[in-house]
Write a protein that holds these residues in place. Structure first.
Motif, mmCIF file in Angstrom:
data_model
loop_
_atom_site.group_PDB
_atom_site.id
_atom_site.type_symbol
_atom_site.label_atom_id
_atom_site.label_comp_id
_atom_site.label_asym_id
_atom_site.label_seq_id
_atom_site.Cartn_x
_atom_site.Cartn_y
_atom_site.Cartn_z
ATOM 1 N N LEU A 153 -10.763 0.571 -14.102
ATOM 2 C CA LEU A 153 -10.671 1.535 -12.997
ATOM 3 C C LEU A 153 -11.267 1.009 -11.696
ATOM 4 O O LEU A 153 -11.208 1.676 -10.684
ATOM 5 C CB LEU A 153 -11.432 2.805 -13.364
ATOM 6 C CG LEU A 153 -10.658 3.916 -14.032
ATOM 7 C CD1 LEU A 153 -11.628 5.004 -14.459
ATOM 8 C CD2 LEU A 153 -9.649 4.510 -13.075
ATOM 9 N N PRO A 206 -8.641 3.425 -3.695
ATOM 10 C CA PRO A 206 -8.040 4.728 -4.001
ATOM 11 C C PRO A 206 -6.536 4.638 -4.259
ATOM 12 O O PRO A 206 -6.028 5.304 -5.169
ATOM 13 C CB PRO A 206 -8.332 5.547 -2.740
ATOM 14 C CG PRO A 206 -9.507 4.917 -2.136
ATOM 15 C CD PRO A 206 -9.404 3.463 -2.449
ATOM 16 N N TYR A 207 -5.864 3.810 -3.462
ATOM 17 C CA TYR A 207 -4.408 3.706 -3.642
ATOM 18 C C TYR A 207 -4.076 3.020 -4.956
ATOM 19 O O TYR A 207 -3.098 3.351 -5.620
ATOM 20 C CB TYR A 207 -3.798 2.969 -2.446
ATOM 21 C CG TYR A 207 -4.075 3.708 -1.178
ATOM 22 C CD1 TYR A 207 -3.277 4.790 -0.809
ATOM 23 C CD2 TYR A 207 -5.179 3.399 -0.386
ATOM 24 C CE1 TYR A 207 -3.551 5.521 0.324
ATOM 25 C CE2 TYR A 207 -5.458 4.125 0.758
ATOM 26 C CZ TYR A 207 -4.641 5.182 1.102
ATOM 27 O OH TYR A 207 -4.917 5.920 2.219
ATOM 28 N N ARG A 264 -5.942 3.347 -7.627
ATOM 29 C CA ARG A 264 -6.238 4.302 -8.709
ATOM 30 C C ARG A 264 -5.141 5.342 -8.873
ATOM 31 O O ARG A 264 -5.066 6.019 -9.898
ATOM 32 C CB ARG A 264 -7.573 5.006 -8.431
ATOM 33 C CG ARG A 264 -8.747 4.074 -8.664
ATOM 34 C CD ARG A 264 -10.046 4.819 -8.662
ATOM 35 N NE ARG A 264 -11.153 3.859 -8.712
ATOM 36 C CZ ARG A 264 -12.307 4.041 -8.092
ATOM 37 N NH1 ARG A 264 -12.514 5.117 -7.388
ATOM 38 N NH2 ARG A 264 -13.245 3.135 -8.187
ATOM 39 N N ARG A 265 -4.328 5.514 -7.851
ATOM 40 C CA ARG A 265 -3.237 6.480 -8.001
ATOM 41 C C ARG A 265 -2.246 6.055 -9.073
ATOM 42 O O ARG A 265 -1.442 6.857 -9.533
ATOM 43 C CB ARG A 265 -2.504 6.645 -6.666
ATOM 44 C CG ARG A 265 -3.382 7.374 -5.670
ATOM 45 C CD ARG A 265 -2.737 7.536 -4.336
ATOM 46 N NE ARG A 265 -3.750 8.002 -3.396
ATOM 47 C CZ ARG A 265 -3.510 8.305 -2.131
ATOM 48 N NH1 ARG A 265 -2.307 8.183 -1.637
ATOM 49 N NH2 ARG A 265 -4.487 8.727 -1.358
#
Lengths: 304, 274
Positions: B50, B76-77, B79-80
Motif C-alpha cells: 500500500l 493517493p492516485y 492507492r485508487r
C-alpha cells in the motif's frame, strides 16, 4: 460537488471544535489589536515628528543683565555683538542651512510670555529685562542644528543655542516605549495564536481520524485531505483579524478622533485614513499566520 | 502485478527485520493467501504494498509502478487502484451503508450521477441490496464486512488486499465472505489475503505464501494452511492445473517448521498487527 464536500468538512470541523475555534479567534483578535495599536503609535510618532519638527526652531539666546551662564558676564549683549551674530547667520557658511531667521526683542519676548502663560502667577514677577533677546532660526533640515550650535555658542554675548526639538524627545521616547511594549505583547500573543491554531488542527484531525484513515486508504488526494484543516485555521484566524480590524477602527474613531483630537486640538493625530492601511495589514498578517501554522500542523499531524 | 525484489523492512529500534530479503511475484488474477504466525510479517507486507511504509532495502513494483520512486503526491492516485479490507471493518459509524460506500467515491472526486449508479450495483453484488439505508451498528458482523468489501471494490481496483477479513467472523459467515472474495477474484481482481483461518485456506486450495520471522518459508500453489506434502513433488503435479498455469511457483527450500517453533521464533515485539 467536491468544493461542497470540502466546505461541508470545514463546517463540521468548526462545529466539532467550537471552543477551540473561539479561543483561536479571541487570541488572534487580541494579538492583532496590539499589533495594530503598535503600528498606529508609530504612525502617530511620525506624524507628530513631521508636524513639530517643521515648527521647531533653533533659539540663539543672548545675554541679559542678570545672566552669568554661558558666555555671559552679567552684562547685556551689545549692539556690536548682535550685529556680529546676525552677520554670521547671513554668512556663506551658515546661510545655506537656514531657511529664515528673525530677531526677537525683550519686549516681544515679554508679550509672547504673557500670552503663553496668561493664567500663571509668574507673569506678575517677570520683567521684560529678565527675558533673553533671541535670534529665532528656522533650519532647512531641522536635524542639522549642531552646525549652528558649534559656530555660535562660543560667540560673545550668546547665552546658549537651544534646539527646540530637544523638548520633544521625551514625548517621543514615551510613545516609542509604549509602541515597543505593544509589539512585545503582540509577539507573545501571536506565538500563542500559532500554537493554538496548530493544536486546534491536531484536535480536529484526531476527532476525524477514522475518516482520514479511510480517505488515505481509498486514495483521496493530499490536497483534498488537507484543505479543510487549513481552511478551518484560516477562517478562525481571519475572524480574529477582522475583529481586530474593527477594534482598531473603533479606537481611532471614538478614542483618537472624537476624544483626543478634540481635547488637544493643536496636535495632529492619526485619522481614519491611517486605519485603511492598518486594517488590511492586520488581516493579511492573520491569514499568513494561520496558513503557516496550519502548514506546520499538517506536516506533523496529517502525514499521508 | 506485485513484485518484491530482495525487500527488507526494519522498524526503528528493533534490530530484527520485520521482513527479510523477500522476493516474490504475484500475477494478475491470482488469489493468494498470506499465512504465518502473528509477527511473521504479513501486515508489514500489506503495508508495503500500500506504500504506507517504505522498504528499508529492495525494490517493490505494484501495478507497473516502482513504489520507491513514486512521489508522495502521486501515492493517493496509486492507492485508487487498490482496495483494502480489514479485520475490524473500519466503517464510519455515523454514515449509512450507502454513504459509507459512496464516501470512497466522493473523496476521489466522482460525480453524483456515477455514485448513484455504482453504489447500488456494488451493494447488490455483495448481497446487501435493500440495506443501503442501515447504519453499520444495525448490521451483523458479516454484513459489515460486506459493506467494507463493497467499499473496497466499488472503484474497481486491480488488486484487493484483505488483512484477516474473517478474523472477527464465525465459520459460516466467513464462508460467505470467502465466496464473495472468490467471485471478485473470478471477475479478474487479484486478491491478496492475510489470514489465520486454516479451514478457509485448506478449503480454497489456492496459492499460499507462508511467512515466518520475516522470510518466506513456503510458496505453494494450491496449498493448505500447513503443507502436507513433500514440496518438490507437488510442483510437477500442480503445473497441470489451468488456473495457475502462468505462475512459476516454487517451494522455497527453507527449513520446515512446525507451528510451535514458528511461534517461538517470531516473538512479536514490533506491533505490525495493529
Amino acid at each position: 460537488m467536491r468544493l461542497g464536500l470540502v466546505l461541508g468538512e470545514v463546517g463540521s470541523g468548526l462545529k466539532r471544535n467550537v471552543s477551540m475555534v473561539i479561543s483561536v479567534v479571541l487570541v488572534t483578535f487580541i494579538s492583532l489589536t496590539f499589533v495594530g495599536v503598535a503600528v498606529l503609535m508609530q504612525m502617530q510618532i511620525n506624524q507628530m515628528k513631521g508636524y513639530w519638527y517643521d515648527k521647531a526652531q533653533v533659539a540663539v539666546y543672548l545675554c541679559t543683565d542678570t545672566d552669568t551662564t554661558g558666555n555671559c558676564t552679567g552684562a547685556q549683549a551689545t549692539t556690536d555683538q548682535k550685529n556680529q551674530i546676525e552677520s554670521q547667520l547671513k554668512s556663506t557658511t551658515l546661510a545655506p542651512y537656514i531657511q529664515k531667521s528673525y530677531f526677537e526683542t525683550q519686549k516681544q519676548a515679554y508679550d509672547r510670555f504673557k500670552k503663553q502663560f496668561a493664567d500663571s502667577p509668574a507673569t506678575e514677577f517677570v520683567q521684560p529685562s529678565y527675558l533673553n533677546e533671541t535670534f529665532w532660526v528656522n533650519l532647512k533640515d531641522p536635524s542639522q542644528s549642531d552646525v549652528l550650535r558649534e559656530s555660535l555658542s562660543n560667540q560673545a554675548g550668546v547665552q546658549s543655542v537651544v534646539d527646540q526639538r530637544g523638548y520633544l524627545e521625551p514625548i517621543f521616547a514615551v510613545l516609542n516605549a509604549a509602541s515597543y511594549t505593544a509589539i512585545g505583547i503582540a509577539v507573545l500573543m501571536l506565538i500563542a495564536a500559532v500554537l493554538l491554531i496548530a493544536t486546534t488542527i491536531r484536535l480536529s484531525a484526531f476527532s476525524r481520524r477514522r475518516e482520514l484513515g479511510i480517505m488515505r486508504l481509498v486514495g483521496a488526494s493530499n490536497r483534498f485531505i488537507q484543505t479543510p484543516f487549513i481552511l478551518e485555521g484560516v477562517i478562525a484566524a481571519l475572524a480574529g483579524s477582522v475583529l481586530a480590524g474593527g477594534a482598531i477602527f473603533l479606537i481611532v474613531k471614538f478614542f483618537v478622533r472624537d476624544y483626543l483630537a478634540r481635547s488637544f486640538a493643536s496636535t495632529p493625530f492619526v485619522g481614519l485614513s491611517d486605519t485603511v492601511i492598518v486594517v488590511p495589514l492586520l488581516i493579511v498578517i492573520g491569514a499568513v499566520l494561520a496558513a503557516l501554522s496550519a502548514n506546520v500542523a499538517i506536516r506533523r499531524y496529517l502525514k499521508v | 502485478m506485485i513484485r518484491f525484489d530482495e525487500v527488507s523492512k526494519f522498524y526503528a529500534g528493533n534490530p530484527r527485520p520485520a521482513l527479510n530479503g523477500i522476493t516474490l511475484e504475484i500475477l494478475k488474477g491470482e488469489f493468494v493467501f498470506l499465512v504465518g504466525a502473528s509477527g511473521s510479517g504479513k501486515s508489514s507486507f500489506l503495508r508495503l504494498v500500500l506504500k504506507e511504509e517504505k522498504p528499508s532495502k529492495g525494490q517493490i513494483h505494484v501495478l507497473g509502478q516502482r513504489l520507491g520512486t513514486l512521489s508522495s503526491r502521486k501515492v493517493p492516485y496509486f492507492r485508487r487502484n487498490l482496495g483494502v479490507v480489514f479485520q475490524d471493518f473500519r466503517l464510519l459509524p455515523q454514515k449509512s451503508v450507502f454513504d459509507n460506500v459512496a464516501f470512497t467515491l466522493q473523496v476521489i472526486g466522482k460525480s453524483k450521477g456515477y455514485i448513484s449508479e455504482a453504489v447500488p450495483d456494488v451493494l447488490k453484488m455483495v448481497g446487501l441490496a435493500g440495506k443501503s439505508a442501515r447504519l453499520p451498528h444495525e448490521l451483523s458482523g458479516g454484513e459489515q464486512q460486506r459493506v467494507a468489501i463493497a467499499r473496497a471494490i466499488v472503484n474497481r481496483p486491480a488488486i484487493l488486499l484483505a488483512d484477516e477479513p474473517t478474523g472477527n467472523l464465525d465459520p459460516s459467515t466467513s464462508a460467505g465472505i470467502m465466496t464473495l472474495l472468490d467471485r471478485i477474484n473470478a471477475s479478474g481482481t487479484t486478491v491478496l489475503m492475510a489470514t489465520h483461518d486454516a479451514g478457509i485456506v485448506d478449503q480454497m486450495q489456492r496459492r499460499v505464501i507462508e511467512l515466518s520471522g520475516g522470510t518466506i518459508v513456503r510458496d505453494e500453489r494450491s496449498g493448505g494452511y500447513q503443507t502436507q506434502a513433500v514440496p518438490i513433488q507437488q510442483i510437477g503435479q500442480d503445473a497441470a492445473q489451468p488456473r495457475t498455469q502462468s505462475v512459476q511457483t516454487q517451494t522455497m527450500p527453507g527449513p520446515r517448521l512446525d507451528p510451535e517453533s514458528v511461534e517461538r521464533q517470531s516473538v512479536p515485539s514490533w506491533g505490525a498487527d495493529k
